[in-house]
Design an enzyme around this catalytic site. Structure first.
Site, mmCIF file in Angstrom:
data_model
loop_
_atom_site.group_PDB
_atom_site.id
_atom_site.type_symbol
_atom_site.label_atom_id
_atom_site.label_comp_id
_atom_site.label_asym_id
_atom_site.label_seq_id
_atom_site.Cartn_x
_atom_site.Cartn_y
_atom_site.Cartn_z
ATOM 1 N N LYS A 246 1.027 -1.034 -0.106
ATOM 2 C CA LYS A 246 -0.376 0.287 0.185
ATOM 3 C C LYS A 246 0.649 1.732 0.080
ATOM 4 C CE LYS A 246 -4.302 -1.711 1.973
ATOM 5 N NZ LYS A 246 -5.289 -1.620 1.045
ATOM 6 N N ARG B 117 -10.298 -11.377 0.509
ATOM 7 C CA ARG B 117 -10.970 -12.495 -0.138
ATOM 8 C C ARG B 117 -10.590 -14.091 -0.192
ATOM 9 N NH1 ARG B 117 -11.989 -8.873 -5.274
ATOM 10 N NH2 ARG B 117 -11.030 -7.077 -3.822
HETATM 11 N N1 BES Z 1 -8.647 -4.167 3.537
HETATM 12 C C1 BES Z 1 -8.713 -3.454 1.784
HETATM 13 C C2 BES Z 1 -9.908 -2.758 1.925
HETATM 14 C C3 BES Z 1 -9.599 -1.402 3.024
HETATM 15 C C4 BES Z 1 -9.411 -0.488 2.287
HETATM 16 C C5 BES Z 1 -10.487 -1.864 3.897
HETATM 17 C C6 BES Z 1 -9.907 0.909 2.987
HETATM 18 C C7 BES Z 1 -10.704 -0.327 5.324
HETATM 19 C C8 BES Z 1 -10.489 1.085 3.666
HETATM 20 C C9 BES Z 1 -8.563 -4.603 1.166
HETATM 21 O O1 BES Z 1 -7.766 -5.411 1.802
HETATM 22 C C10 BES Z 1 -7.533 -3.807 -0.094
HETATM 23 O O2 BES Z 1 -6.999 -3.729 -0.101
HETATM 24 N N2 BES Z 1 -8.974 -4.255 -1.205
HETATM 25 C C11 BES Z 1 -8.106 -3.949 -1.929
HETATM 26 C C12 BES Z 1 -8.993 -4.599 -3.234
HETATM 27 C C13 BES Z 1 -8.095 -4.281 -4.637
HETATM 28 C C14 BES Z 1 -6.908 -4.754 -4.406
HETATM 29 C C15 BES Z 1 -8.627 -5.373 -5.310
HETATM 30 C C16 BES Z 1 -8.629 -2.503 -2.692
HETATM 31 O O3 BES Z 1 -10.237 -1.921 -2.200
HETATM 32 O O4 BES Z 1 -8.280 -1.597 -3.368
HETATM 33 ZN ZN ZN Z 2 -5.301 -5.665 0.552
#
Ligand code: BES
Ligand code: ZN
Ligand code: ZN
Length: 482
Positions: free
Chosen positions: A256, A330
């Site tokens: 991230k 997921r």
């Molecule tokens: N834990 C995150 C989602 C999230 C984002 C929770 C902001 C709370 C606040 C999840 O694991 C994630 O990183 N999702 C990605 C998915 C993408 C790579 C398809 C996202 O939402 O950007």
């Molecule tokens: Zn994630």
């Protein structure tokens, strides 16, 4: 915060008083002069939910106005929000106790006020050298509720408290093994069976999603199964509660960027929520057979971390192409859902997960993004209860076309689709593992953790969703008349 039941008459009570003022006949019980009552009425007519504070040195009288003719759910929510304001006002004048009474007030309104106070008084104090001020003692007039009813609410609020503590704890102080053993300790004191699978066991079960995500971590994964099976259960096959337990989400090798990593200690809020709901049901002996399935690991880019292009074989044999290591939730949930379906034949699977940024973009921080497959009836009940307790649900479509977006060239499916409809394709990925079992997906990414204070929630973990699911289970019986 301690709550006790004792008579509170506003004219005689030695202490701060909250007077819940919902109804015009209430005037005669208020220790106010004619002028003050006139003033109060002016404020009430300007704003039906105004709070009017009277300085009665050394105490204060807070008249909390409300409009008994507002739809019940909105009225109760406004009362919770007023409770937040009163908590702030008490702290402002450095008072830590208050008596609560009213007139033209029904028990639900008093309970909503107490609930608002409880939620608003929470702060995460563990790392503070000096503990911040709290409301220590609340006295409630027993005309509004019996001790047993109060105790039932207190047990629910205690679970919300612990959920918030767990979610607020950084991964350095709560990893998968630590969280699993906390749950084990709590289960011992309740009618709840707790089984913790360690890495070896998870390997023998071939949970390729959970193991794949865990590859970059020094901390072992855990898979926790909680079961609450009361003798008087109204359902034979259990309701399965699946919760995302990513103890920390760095994104993995798809790390991230910038400050997107902040607050990712909250990525286990789904697991904390589902454990809390099951414990609350057990605390209060709800007659519903429940099983909670909680996969836990952090997601890191260390060592032999899993990489984009890897293909994982999940618990049910489905092969998954990893397109992005940050779509990890997921992967661990897929194993848990498949495990639930194969081993418990549940009549309903519900998951809670901080799953996608797309859910946050869709509805912001004002509700849960939800989808369902073959679960229309329980989903309708959940929506109704969401409006009741004001932990609301926004349903997204689950059309077949979205399935196309997660088809893979090299495996059965892939772990993310295109830039559009991200919350839906995440849900579709999970629904694949529920197969024909009625399935509800709750994406709590927008509500599990607030970056700044929102109404009666301090910044940080909220416990949002526990009241929703608890009230759903409380009324679950209505779905049984098939
Ligand atoms: N834990 C995150 C989602 C999230 C984002 C929770 C902001 C709370 C606040 C999840 O694991 C994630 O990183 N999702 C990605 C998915 C993408 C790579 C398809 C996202 O939402 O950007
Ligand atoms: Zn994630
Ligand atoms: Zn995540």
């Amino acid at each position: 915060m301690q709550i006790t039941l004792e008579q509170v008459s506003p004219k005689e009570y030695e202490g701060n008083v909250v007077f819940l003022y919902g109804n015009e006949v209430a005037d005669r019980n208020l220790p106010l002069t004619k002028k003050e009552i006139e003033y109060l009425k002016e404020r009430r007519s300007a704003d039906a939910y105004s709070i009017v504070a009277f300085d009665r040195m050394p105490y204060h009288l807070f008249v909390v106005n409300f409009d008994a003719y507002t739809p019940a759910n909105e009225n109760l929510e406004k009362i919770r929000r007023s409770a937040d304001k009163v908590v702030a006002m008490l702290k402002e004048v450095k008072q830590d106790s208050v008596g609560i009474t009213g007139e033209g007030t029904i028990p639900e309104e008093v309970v909503a006020f107490l609930e608002g106070m409880m939620l608003a008084d929470y702060s995460f104090d563990r790392y503070k050298s000096k503990t911040p001020a709290h409301v220590e003692h609340v006295v409630v007039d027993p005309v509004y509720l019996k001790q047993e009813e109060l105790d039932r609410s207190l047990r629910l609020w205690n679970r919300i408290y612990w959920c918030r503590e767990w979610v607020n704890l950084p991964v350095a102080d709560l990893n998968a093994a630590g969280f699993a053993s906390e749950l084990e300790d709590i289960a011992k004191d309740l009618q709840v069976k707790c089984t913790v699978f360690d890495k070896k066991k998870i390997e023998s079960l071939r949970m390729g999603g959970l193991l794949g995500v865990n590859k970059g971590s020094v901390d072992e994964p855990r898979f926790v199964v909680l079961e609450y099976h009361p003798a008087d259960a109204i359902n034979v096959k259990p309701v399965a509660l699946v919760g995302k337990g990513v103890m920390y989400d760095t994104g993995g090798l798809n790390i991230k960027p910038d400050d997107y990593m902040r607050e990712m200690k909250s990525d286990m809020a789904g697991a904390a929520t589902m454990a809390s709901v099951l414990f609350a049901a057990a605390d209060n002996h709800l007659p519903v057979h429940l099983v909670a399935l909680l996969p836990m690991t952090d997601n890191r880019p260390g060592f032999n971390a899993y990489a984009a292009d890897d293909v994982l074989t999940m618990y049910d044999g489905t092969t998954v192409e990893v397109v992005n290591t940050d779509a990890e939730g997921r992967l661990i949930l897929a194993d848990a859902i498949a495990y639930a379906v194969a081993n418990y034949s549940p009549e309903l699977v519900i998951d809670a997960a901080t799953l996608t940024g797309a859910a946050v973009r869709a509805v912001g921080t004002y509700g849960i993004v939800a989808m369902q497959q073959k679960a229309e009836n329980p989903f309708n009940l959940l929506k109704i209860m969401g409006n009741q307790v004001y932990e609301r649900i926004a349903e997204l479509p689950f059309w077949n076309e979205y399935d196309e977006l997660i088809k893979s060239d090299v495996a059965d499916i892939k772990n993310c689709g295109i830039a559009q409809a991200g919350a839906i394709t995440a849900g579709k990925f999970l629904a694949h593992f529920a197969k024909t079992t009625p399935y509800i997906h709750l994406d709590i990414a927008g509500v599990a953790f607030f970056s700044k204070k929102q109404e009666y929630y301090a910044s940080g973990a909220s416990g949002y969703g526990i009241r929703l699911l608890y009230s759903f289970l409380q009324t679950y019986e209505v779905t049984q008349n098939k």
